[in-house]
Design a protein around this motif. Structure first.
Motif, PDB file in Angstrom:
ATOM      1  N   TYR A 112      20.241  20.457  17.075  1.00 21.98           N
ATOM      2  CA  TYR A 112      19.672  20.817  18.368  1.00 21.98           C
ATOM      3  C   TYR A 112      20.738  21.262  19.365  1.00 21.98           C
ATOM      4  CZ  TYR A 112      15.061  18.766  17.274  1.00 21.98           C
ATOM      5  OH  TYR A 112      13.833  18.473  16.730  1.00 21.98           O
ATOM      6  N   HIS A 164      10.681  11.748  22.895  1.00 25.95           N
ATOM      7  CA  HIS A 164      10.799  10.451  22.229  1.00 25.95           C
ATOM      8  C   HIS A 164      10.553   9.300  23.201  1.00 25.95           C
ATOM      9  CE1 HIS A 164      12.429   7.225  19.752  1.00 25.95           C
ATOM     10  NE2 HIS A 164      13.413   7.011  20.623  1.00 25.95           N
ATOM     11  N   LEU A 200      24.618  10.901  22.230  1.00 22.58           N
ATOM     12  CA  LEU A 200      24.274  12.090  21.438  1.00 22.58           C
ATOM     13  C   LEU A 200      25.477  13.015  21.269  1.00 22.58           C
ATOM     14  CD1 LEU A 200      20.741  12.696  22.982  1.00 22.58           C
ATOM     15  CD2 LEU A 200      21.205  12.007  20.629  1.00 22.58           C
ATOM     16  N   TYR A 240      18.621   6.295  21.067  1.00 26.56           N
ATOM     17  CA  TYR A 240      18.625   7.723  20.740  1.00 26.56           C
ATOM     18  C   TYR A 240      19.470   8.000  19.498  1.00 26.56           C
ATOM     19  CZ  TYR A 240      16.552   7.863  25.349  1.00 26.56           C
ATOM     20  OH  TYR A 240      15.716   7.615  26.429  1.00 26.56           O
ATOM     21  N   GLN A 257      17.477  21.583  23.670  1.00 21.36           N
ATOM     22  CA  GLN A 257      16.573  20.922  22.720  1.00 21.36           C
ATOM     23  C   GLN A 257      16.776  19.414  22.729  1.00 21.36           C
ATOM     24  OE1 GLN A 257      17.909  23.395  19.402  1.00 21.36           O
ATOM     25  NE2 GLN A 257      15.827  24.224  19.160  1.00 21.36           N
ATOM     26  N   LEU A 258      18.014  18.961  22.893  1.00 18.65           N
ATOM     27  CA  LEU A 258      18.267  17.523  22.955  1.00 18.65           C
ATOM     28  C   LEU A 258      17.597  16.902  24.174  1.00 18.65           C
ATOM     29  CD1 LEU A 258      22.028  17.289  21.910  1.00 18.65           C
ATOM     30  CD2 LEU A 258      20.062  16.404  20.633  1.00 18.65           C
ATOM     31  N   LYS A 311      23.697  11.344  16.602  1.00 16.63           N
ATOM     32  CA  LYS A 311      22.371  11.940  16.778  1.00 16.63           C
ATOM     33  C   LYS A 311      21.424  11.505  15.661  1.00 16.63           C
ATOM     34  CE  LYS A 311      24.020  16.356  18.712  1.00 16.63           C
ATOM     35  NZ  LYS A 311      24.085  17.816  18.420  1.00 16.63           N
ATOM     36  N   THR A 367      14.926  17.961  25.650  1.00 12.88           N
ATOM     37  CA  THR A 367      13.489  17.912  25.339  1.00 12.88           C
ATOM     38  C   THR A 367      13.179  16.771  24.390  1.00 12.88           C
ATOM     39  OG1 THR A 367      13.260  20.298  25.680  1.00 12.88           O
ATOM     40  CG2 THR A 367      11.565  19.211  24.360  1.00 12.88           C
ATOM     41  N   ALA A 368      14.035  16.590  23.370  1.00 16.25           N
ATOM     42  CA  ALA A 368      13.813  15.523  22.388  1.00 16.25           C
ATOM     43  C   ALA A 368      13.920  14.148  23.034  1.00 16.25           C
ATOM     44  CB  ALA A 368      14.824  15.655  21.247  1.00 16.25           C
ATOM     45  N   TRP A 395      17.666  15.584  14.825  1.00 11.24           N
ATOM     46  CA  TRP A 395      18.144  16.286  16.018  1.00 11.24           C
ATOM     47  C   TRP A 395      19.534  16.910  15.828  1.00 11.24           C
ATOM     48  CZ3 TRP A 395      17.207  12.308  20.594  1.00 11.24           C
ATOM     49  CH2 TRP A 395      15.868  11.867  20.574  1.00 11.24           C
TER      50      TRP A 395
END
Length: 368
Positions: A158, A170, A199, A139, A162-163, A151, A165-166, A155
């Motif tokens: 984000y 991915h 992240l 990630y 949102q993270l 990150k 979701t990402a 991203w």
């Protein structure tokens, strides 16, 4: 003539007969008793169903992270057996007793090594050799480890939502590429050496364990959505450090995090007392993690200097034996990190090949 009063029960009812010494009467009574008995007693129990088939035979994972292989080949690196026969790198490792490869995934790397296309190409090669596959999501666009959980550039702005979701998107995309190519990974890591989460700063465990847990769950759900039977690993470094694991894995468990396997790194150079001490402490930690959290464990990264091959063989032989000794097959395997690297490739000196591109005796530990 002899006359006798006879009392008996037929079909649950009391009856009284005068029995005369006549055979027809006796025969009639016997037939009546047999008929009633047959009518009021159930049929014999049917045979029990056959037992379910046994679980698949457990196979200990012996393998290596080979993520550099395509980049090394592109640079002209070749690999040779001990008798100087040129061989494809994964096939050479298989000939030495390995059955598993591990492949890292970066989001938008430049150059594109470890992107989706590169990972799928390597995974297909492994599958065609009959080897098991582990996918290691970082990630990040580059290295993620205890000192950096950066990150991906796309991203950076984000939010946590949102993270999550990402991470899910991915993970799903990469795994769907593998599925289309006919590869089913046996294990997937959600994050690499996430000692303090992933992240950063949003998923930094020391700042917010709940956020770390939510990001792991997002990856877990994505994995199970594509491959329901694939095992999800949480990977923490320094397998000898019980305090670290109790804090990290314990924190995830407190927040109800979903994962299947506890992954560990073990590099003896970080341990005072050398490999023997590292292995003993790691075994104690593995057994403690299983007892506390009811999860199997796996050593997903190990390494020692390539030019200390004899000691490395002793280290690996002992570590494999200790991991196999864990009851109920809860020690799943041992994987070497980038043993194919040689000639100071990318400055890394903990591989297990010599400067001529041949395996050192360290890898003999995987033969049994």
């Amino acid at each position: 003539m002899i006359v006798t009063n006879v009392n008996f029960t037929v079909g649950g009812y009391f009856a009284r007969f005068v029995m005369k010494k006549r055979l027809p009467v006796i025969a009639t009574i016997c037939l009546l008793v047999l008929a009633c008995s047959s009518k009021h007693h159930p049929d014999p129990e049917p045979d029990p169903p056959p037992p379910p088939p046994p679980d698949p035979v457990f196979v200990f994972a012996k393998g290596a992270d080979v993520s550099w292989i395509t980049e090394m080949e592109s640079a002209g690196k070749k690999f040779y057996s001990k008798n100087n026969m040129e061989m494809e790198g994964m096939a050479l490792l298989k000939s030495l007793g390995m059955n598993t490869v591990r492949l890292r995934v970066w989001v938008n790397p430049s150059p594109p090594w470890n992107n989706a296309a590169d990972v799928v190409a390597k995974a297909v090669r492994a599958k065609n050799l009959g080897m098991r596959v582990m996918i290691d999501f970082h990630y990040s666009d580059s290295w993620a480890d205890p000192g950096q959980q950066t990150k991906p550039a796309a991203w950076v702005a984000y939010s946590l939502t949102q993270l999550k979701t990402a991470v899910g998107t991915h993970t799903t995309e990469i795994l769907n590429h593998l599925k289309t190519a006919g590869v089913t990974p046996e294990w997937v890591q959600i994050g690499n050496e996430t000692d303090d989460g992933l992240l950063w700063p949003d998923g930094r465990a020391s700042t917010n364990m709940s956020n770390y847990s939510q990001l792991i769950n997002a990856g877990y759900d994505a994995v199970k959505g594509v491959f329901p039977d694939t095992k999800v690993i949480v990977h923490v470094s320094n397998g000898w450090n019980n305090d670290l694991f109790t804090w990290n894995i314990g924190g995830l468990v407190t927040y109800g995090t979903k994962f299947d396997v506890i992954g560990m790194s073990l590099y003896p150079s970080y341990v005072a007392g050398g490999w023997a001490t590292a292995n003993q402490q790691c075994l104690a930690n593995m057994n403690d993690m299983i007892a506390r959290y009811r999860k199997p464990v796996m050593i997903v990264e190990v390494g020692m200097p390539w030019d200390d091959a004899a000691n490395c063989k002793s280290f690996l032989t002992d570590l494999i034996a200790k991991t196999k000794s864990i009851p109920n097959n809860n020690g799943l395997g041992v994987l070497y990190w980038e043993p194919l690297s040689y000639g100071n490739w990318n400055g890394y000196t903990l591989g297990a090949f010599d400067n001529a591109g041949k395996p050192t005796v360290a890898l003999d530990a995987f033969a049994d």
